[in-house]
Structure formats: structure tokens, C-alpha cells
Design a protein around this motif. Structure first.
Motif, PDB file in Angstrom:
ATOM      1  N   ALA A 171     -28.591  63.156-101.877  1.00  0.00           N
ATOM      2  CA  ALA A 171     -27.490  62.398-102.310  1.00  0.00           C
ATOM      3  C   ALA A 171     -27.873  60.935-102.472  1.00  0.00           C
ATOM      4  N   TYR A 172     -27.282  60.235-103.616  1.00  0.00           N
ATOM      5  CA  TYR A 172     -27.700  59.085-104.359  1.00  0.00           C
ATOM      6  C   TYR A 172     -26.336  58.414-104.364  1.00  0.00           C
ATOM      7  N   VAL A 173     -26.565  57.086-103.727  1.00  0.00           N
ATOM      8  CA  VAL A 173     -25.086  56.273-103.751  1.00  0.00           C
ATOM      9  C   VAL A 173     -25.949  54.776-104.143  1.00  0.00           C
ATOM     10  N   LEU A 174     -25.321  54.514-105.157  1.00  0.00           N
ATOM     11  CA  LEU A 174     -25.768  53.098-105.821  1.00  0.00           C
ATOM     12  C   LEU A 174     -27.309  53.155-106.194  1.00  0.00           C
ATOM     13  N   GLY A 175     -27.648  54.142-106.491  1.00  0.00           N
ATOM     14  CA  GLY A 175     -28.885  54.286-107.046  1.00  0.00           C
ATOM     15  C   GLY A 175     -30.239  54.468-105.845  1.00  0.00           C
ATOM     16  N   LYS A 176     -29.634  54.846-104.579  1.00  0.00           N
ATOM     17  CA  LYS A 176     -30.559  54.903-103.551  1.00  0.00           C
ATOM     18  C   LYS A 176     -30.464  56.150-102.829  1.00  0.00           C
ATOM     19  N   LYS A 177     -30.999  56.770-102.513  1.00  0.00           N
ATOM     20  CA  LYS A 177     -31.020  58.167-101.604  1.00  0.00           C
ATOM     21  C   LYS A 177     -30.449  57.901-100.174  1.00  0.00           C
ATOM     22  N   VAL A 178     -29.598  58.669 -99.827  1.00  0.00           N
ATOM     23  CA  VAL A 178     -29.242  58.631 -98.555  1.00  0.00           C
ATOM     24  C   VAL A 178     -29.382  60.023 -97.734  1.00  0.00           C
ATOM     25  N   SER A 179     -29.575  60.136 -96.374  1.00  0.00           N
ATOM     26  CA  SER A 179     -29.686  61.106 -95.706  1.00  0.00           C
ATOM     27  C   SER A 179     -28.614  62.126 -95.602  1.00  0.00           C
ATOM     28  N   ALA A 180     -28.931  63.446 -95.695  1.00  0.00           N
ATOM     29  CA  ALA A 180     -28.063  64.335 -95.562  1.00  0.00           C
ATOM     30  C   ALA A 180     -28.575  65.748 -95.045  1.00  0.00           C
ATOM     31  N   SER A 181     -28.128  66.232 -94.227  1.00  0.00           N
ATOM     32  CA  SER A 181     -28.486  67.569 -93.530  1.00  0.00           C
ATOM     33  C   SER A 181     -28.743  68.774 -94.212  1.00  0.00           C
TER      34      SER A 181
END
Length: 355
Positions: A29-39
Motif C-alpha cells: 500500500a502506497y500513501v503519498l509515494g511511500k509504502k505503508v505496512s499492511a498485513s
């Protein structure tokens, strides 16, 4: 009297859709170009949609990458992302023609991948290129890539975008541009390497032609046609892609640039294919010319040897009355006639270029 029991027909067994396990390469998942953790994939999609709903102008999305998935896995993804059944069927079966289709608010794109195979020497049985496919499902907040074939992985594309959040922040359209640009760059590399193979074969055509050389040229011709079938059909869909409503206006110039690169590759492949045809025709003509030259040499020596054979055959007949058989100089005279005739024929054939 006992009541009759209605026997219901057995229901057909339907394969249960399951989340991708072995076929998944990576998801994020990418928010504002950065990857965020998701299970998981569903959790990542919920996180992205919640962020887009609460933030104005946010460009968060999910990118799922699969490699040769089974049908139940893709069907599970179709339920999660709302993919069209026809596009899902194409993604499972593969062997599709390059195309771009729109299904509602989503876009489905098929790209042929071409990879150059290393080999020490080009032979009649050498495999020069390998082909595969990349299917891309593009939505407002998701990108699903399905890859078939062992070559042209997308890991390098994902890593490059993750290293530059500005590029990743372009959203799903930016990912589609990066994938298409990567595939077209592969086309250009393969076309350049095929051109080198063509130049090497061309150099050997007029040096020494054999049936094996012609087989090599024919093999190269087949590979060129295979490459042409994979590249040429992509021109029209890629040229029309910037006009699609799914593509943001700020990304259209980038897709037009990829289209220009593809046009260059198509022109190079077309010219290489025509040159390969010319080389094949020249090799066949050269082979026929060498065969005719050999036949002339054989015919010349047969004509030279026919003279002494004829004279020896005549004097080998058992007749009592034959000219010069009783003369002392008869035998040397016959030999002199044979040698003189053979020398004159040899000089004549050499002067005419037959020997």
C-alpha cells in the motif's frame, strides 16, 4: 402408501476462490509515494480507501504483483478489486494479443515481453529470444500485475519507484507508465542485440555458404517474425492510451514518449526483418551459384576425360585391320593425340572460367 422422495440432482462442484499464496510476488500500500505496512491485500485496500476518503487530493493505492497465478487466485482478486470476468479469464489463460481494454472505471492492458537469451554461438537450433506476457489491471486506487514467463521481472521497476517517492506518488497511472516504459526499453535492447546477430550472419554469407548457414539465417528470420508479432500490435493501443479518461492529464505526455520509443523499435524491427529476408535470398542465390560452379567443374573434367576414354575404347576393340596398329610410332602418336586434346580442352575451359 409412502410418499415419494424427490431426489435432487447433485450440484456442480465450484472451485473455491482462494487468496494468492505461491503466485504472489509482492504487494504493498502506497500513501503519498511511500509504502505503508499492511498485513494483507484486503487490509491494504481498506487502508488506502480510507485514506483517500478522508484526505483531499490524496493519491494512495495498492499494487499487487503476481506470477503465473491459478484461476481461483485471480478470481479472488477480482472479487476484492471488482475486476471484470473477461479480463480475469484473459489474465489466467495468457497467450493474448497486446491490447488495452476499458471495463467500467478500470483499465486492462496486455504487454508482450521479449528477452534475449545468451548463447555462445548461433546455430540452427538456437533459441535467440523468449517471450512472455504482463497483464495490468488499473483502477483508481489499485494496480494488479499478472506476469507470465520467467523473463522481464517487475521487481526492478517496483524498487526504482519505491526509491523515488515522487515517481510513486503519480499513482496507478505512474506505475503503468513505468511498466510500459520498462517493457519498451527491453524491446530496444533485444532489437539492438538482434541487429548484431544479423550483422554477424550477413558477414558469413558471402564468405562461405552451406546448408547450416542458411538454417541459421532462417532461424534468425523466425525469431524476427516472432518479435514483430509481439511488438507491432502494441502500437495502436499505446498511441490511444493518453486519450483514455483513466490516464490523468499530467501523465499523458509520458505515455506519448513511450509511444515514440515504441515507434522507433517498430521501425528498427521492420528494417531488420526486411534485411534478414534479403540476406536469406542472397544466401540461397549464393548457394545456387556455388552449386552451378561445382557442376561446371565436374562437367569440364568429364569432357576432358572423355577424349582419351573414347580413343582408348576404339583401340581396345579386337579387330585385325586398324590404322597404325602395326607401326612403331602408332602407340606414341595416339598418346600424343590424347594429351594434346586434353590440354586444349583444359585451356579452353580455364579461359571460359569453368575451371
Amino acid at each position: 402408501m409412502q410418499p415419494r422422495v424427490a431426489h435432487s440432482l447433485p450440484k456442480p462442484v465450484r472451485e473455491v476462490c482462494v487468496p494468492p499464496v505461491d503466485s504472489i510476488v509482492e504487494f504493498g500500500a502506497y500513501v503519498l509515494g511511500k509504502k505503508v505496512s499492511a498485513s494483507g491485500i484486503t487490509e491494504a485496500l481498506d487502508l488506502v480507501r480510507e485514506h483517500n476518503r478522508t484526505s483531499d487530493g490524496a493519491n494512495a493505492f495498492v499494487w499487487v504483483g503476481l506470477h503465473e497465478p491459478a484461476a481461483p487466485e485471480v478470481e479472488w482478486l477480482s472479487e476484492v478489486f471488482g475486476l471484470h470476468p473477461l479480463a480475469v479469464e484473459d489474465a489466467v489463460k495468457a497467450h493474448q494479443r497486446p491490447k488495452v481494454e476499458r471495463y467500467g472505471e478500470s483499465l486492462f492492458m496486455v504487454l508482450k515481453t521479449i528477452a534475449y537469451l545468451d548463447h555462445d554461438e548461433l546455430t540452427a537450433n538456437s533459441e535467440i529470444t523468449a517471450t512472455g506476457e504482463i497483464m495490468v489491471f488499473l483502477g483508481v486506487d489499485f494496480v494488479v500485475t499478472v506476469r507470465h514467463g520467467e523473463h522481464c521481472p517487475l521487481t526492478v521497476v517496483r524498487e526504482r519507484l519505491e526509491d523515488k517517492p515522487k515517481l510513486m506518488n503519480r499513482g496507478p497511472a505512474g506505475v503503468l507508465h513505468a511498466i510500459s516504459d520498462h517493457v519498451v526499453d527491453q524491446y530496444l535492447q533485444v532489437a539492438d542485440l538482434m541487429q548484431l546477430e544479423l550483422e554477424e550472419v550477413e558477414a558469413t554469407v558471402f564468405a562461405d555458404v552451406s546448408s547450416r548457414d542458411i538454417n541459421r539465417i532462417y532461424q534468425l528470420k523466425r525469431e524476427m517474425l516472432e518479435m514483430k508479432r509481439g511488438i507491432m500490435p502494441l502500437q495502436a493501443p499505446l498511441s490511444a492510451l493518453p486519450q483514455r479518461r483513466v490516464i490523468p492529464s499530467e501523465m499523458r505526455e509520458y505515455f506519448r514518449d513511450v509511444g515514440d520509443h515504441l515507434s522507433r523499435v517498430c521501425e528498427q524491427v521492420e528494417s531488420s526483418n526486411e534485411l534478414c529476408s534479403s540476406i536469406l535470398q542472397a544466401a540461397l542465390a549464393r548457394s545456387n551459384a556455388l552449386a552451378n560452379e561445382d557442376m561446371r567443374k565436374i562437367s569440364s573434367w568429364v569432357a576432358i576425360l572423355a577424349v582419351p576414354t573414347m580413343i582408348a575404347g576404339i583401340y581396345g576393340m579386337n579387330f585385325d585391320f586398324m590404322p597404325e596398329t602395326k607401326q612403331v610410332w602408332g602407340y606414341p602418336a595416339v598418346l600424343a593425340v590424347m594429351v594434346t586434346a586434353c590440354v586444349l580442352l583444359h585451356r579452353g575451359f580455364r579461359r571460359n572460367g569453368w575451371l
